[in-house]
Design an enzyme around this catalytic site. Sequence first.
Site, short mmCIF file in Angstrom:
data_model
loop_
_atom_site.label_atom_id
_atom_site.label_comp_id
_atom_site.label_asym_id
_atom_site.label_seq_id
_atom_site.Cartn_x
_atom_site.Cartn_y
_atom_site.Cartn_z
N CYS A 195 -56.41 12.34 -67.93
CA CYS A 195 -55.23 11.47 -68.01
C CYS A 195 -55.08 10.50 -66.83
CB CYS A 195 -53.97 12.32 -68.15
SG CYS A 195 -54.09 13.46 -69.51
N HIS A 207 -47.87 8.50 -66.04
CA HIS A 207 -48.55 9.16 -67.16
C HIS A 207 -47.50 9.76 -68.09
CE1 HIS A 207 -51.06 11.53 -69.59
NE2 HIS A 207 -50.86 12.68 -68.98
N ASN A 219 -48.41 12.81 -75.49
CA ASN A 219 -49.38 12.59 -74.41
C ASN A 219 -50.70 12.14 -75.03
OD1 ASN A 219 -51.27 12.81 -72.37
ND2 ASN A 219 -50.66 14.84 -71.70
C1 LIG Z 1 -45.89 22.90 -71.87
C2 LIG Z 1 -44.46 22.74 -71.42
C3 LIG Z 1 -43.75 21.74 -72.29
C4 LIG Z 1 -43.74 24.09 -71.56
O1 LIG Z 1 -42.43 23.96 -71.09
P1 LIG Z 1 -41.82 25.06 -70.12
O2 LIG Z 1 -40.39 24.73 -69.96
O3 LIG Z 1 -42.69 25.10 -68.89
O4 LIG Z 1 -41.97 26.34 -70.99
P2 LIG Z 1 -42.75 27.69 -70.64
O5 LIG Z 1 -44.22 27.46 -70.63
O6 LIG Z 1 -42.11 28.27 -69.43
O7 LIG Z 1 -42.38 28.52 -71.90
C5 LIG Z 1 -41.06 28.92 -72.17
C6 LIG Z 1 -41.04 29.64 -73.50
O8 LIG Z 1 -41.20 28.70 -74.55
C7 LIG Z 1 -42.22 29.15 -75.43
N1 LIG Z 1 -42.86 28.01 -76.05
C8 LIG Z 1 -43.96 27.34 -75.64
N2 LIG Z 1 -44.23 26.35 -76.49
C9 LIG Z 1 -43.28 26.39 -77.45
C10 LIG Z 1 -43.01 25.62 -78.59
N3 LIG Z 1 -43.78 24.58 -78.94
N4 LIG Z 1 -41.95 25.93 -79.33
C11 LIG Z 1 -41.15 26.96 -79.01
N5 LIG Z 1 -41.35 27.72 -77.95
C12 LIG Z 1 -42.40 27.45 -77.17
C13 LIG Z 1 -43.13 29.97 -74.57
O9 LIG Z 1 -43.88 30.88 -75.35
C14 LIG Z 1 -42.17 30.66 -73.64
O10 LIG Z 1 -41.64 31.77 -74.30
P3 LIG Z 1 -41.40 33.16 -73.51
O11 LIG Z 1 -40.39 32.80 -72.44
O12 LIG Z 1 -40.88 34.03 -74.57
O13 LIG Z 1 -42.73 33.53 -72.97
C15 LIG Z 1 -44.40 22.28 -69.94
O14 LIG Z 1 -44.83 23.32 -69.10
C16 LIG Z 1 -45.23 21.08 -69.69
O15 LIG Z 1 -44.93 19.99 -70.14
N6 LIG Z 1 -46.28 21.22 -68.86
C17 LIG Z 1 -47.12 20.13 -68.49
C18 LIG Z 1 -47.93 19.67 -69.65
C19 LIG Z 1 -48.77 18.50 -69.29
O16 LIG Z 1 -48.31 17.61 -68.67
N7 LIG Z 1 -50.03 18.53 -69.73
C20 LIG Z 1 -50.93 17.49 -69.59
C21 LIG Z 1 -51.21 17.14 -68.19
S1 LIG Z 1 -52.15 15.72 -68.16
#
Ligand SMILES: CC(C)(COP(=O)(O)OP(=O)(O)OC[C@H]1O[C@@H](n2cnc3c(N)ncnc32)[C@H](O)[C@@H]1OP(=O)(O)O)[C@@H](O)C(=O)NCCC(=O)NCCS
Length: 335
Positions: free
Chosen positions: A119, A262, A292
């Site tokens: 990215c 990004h 993304n």
């Molecule tokens: C992936 C992302 C959206 C998750 O959000 P978050 O607030 O960190 O959520 P968590 O990973 O802590 O997960 C929280 C809960 O939601 C759940 N969850 C994850 N994806 C889910 C979805 N699509 N729908 C519903 N629940 C979901 C998880 O299983 C977790 O459940 P648990 O608490 O029972 O274990 C976030 O971490 C993110 O955006 N990360 C960066 C991604 C990124 O930028 N990637 C590319 C980089 S170039």
Amino acid sequence: MRTKDSGRFVKISGIGSYVPERILTNNELEKMVDTSDEWIQTRTGIKERRIAADNQATSDLCVLAAQRAMESAKISRNDIDLILVGTITSDMPFPSTAVIVQSKLGLSNIPCFDYNVACSGTQYGIELASSLLTGSRKYRNILLICGDKMSSVVDWQDRATCVLLGDGAGAMVLSVTENGEENSIVDVLLGANGGLWELLFLAAGGSKEPASFKTVENRKHFLRMSGRDVFREAVLVMQSCAQEILSRNNMTIEEIDFVVPHQANLRIITALQERLGVFDEKICITVDKYGNTSASSCLIAMDTFVKSGKIRRGSKILSMGFGAGLTWGAAILKF
Ligand SMILES: CC(C)(COP(=O)(O)OP(=O)(O)OC[C@H]1O[C@@H](n2cnc3c(N)ncnc32)[C@H](O)[C@@H]1OP(=O)(O)O)[C@@H](O)C(=O)NCCC(=O)NCCS
């Protein structure tokens, strides 16, 4: 950008982008994995994303973006003397997607190559193109394309990643100019930390673990991500590289007209906006519509704001990228 005493500067001659027609909404995703429109919007800001057709490879997305960039630059394909493609979803392991794009554009002989920084593709590509234009004296117009068909490497059974990504491509024509007033590339700052590669990767299909029944069975041809860690790193790194590039150019955020981060997650963008002190009207956001799109995300966002008439000739842009590697980059541009 200018090499000392070279008298050669780099201008952005044109920009273009392409996203596939097929829209995949959050409501449709609700039927595929255990998720909800409410969760996706609250945690990511994404409402929908674009998905390429089965017969569209990354090179096809890149060709359409490239044609639009050349149109906007008002130059013919025959004026292009080098093609760079930033992608992590090349059509196949080899040859490069860049040579396939060359052939699809009806060009031959000019050098073409891919680079893989995920990215941060836009910032790395601008640095590569600018350095070749100012340093080598061999090229006048470089076609920089960033494109990814992320839908081809997403695990559609993994709700934590499949809701985040989308397909698309962006392109820029960068040209040499002897007129310093036309210079578009103020500065580029790049970095990487290979020690953190395990936060975001696709395990199999390379020389380390070639494709086998076992790798397919274990779903190792799909990307894996430690979302929370990537989130934290993304905010910290994009904030610090933005501050460093501003400071080493004796600039403040107030002098920047548009910030193009990004487009990974609206919460990451909002955190950056708050930490850097960027007004709402200066921040370019497309993550709601496209998710993304990996390497192309900053180029697509920039092009969207150019096409809407907000970014104009002379606008000062600060763009930050962050991706698998981990890699990162920041660029200050005068459009
Ligand atoms: C992936 C992302 C959206 C998750 O959000 P978050 O607030 O960190 O959520 P968590 O990973 O802590 O997960 C929280 C809960 O939601 C759940 N969850 C994850 N994806 C889910 C979805 N699509 N729908 C519903 N629940 C979901 C998880 O299983 C977790 O459940 P648990 O608490 O029972 O274990 C976030 O971490 C993110 O955006 N990360 C960066 C991604 C990124 O930028 N990637 C590319 C980089 S170039």
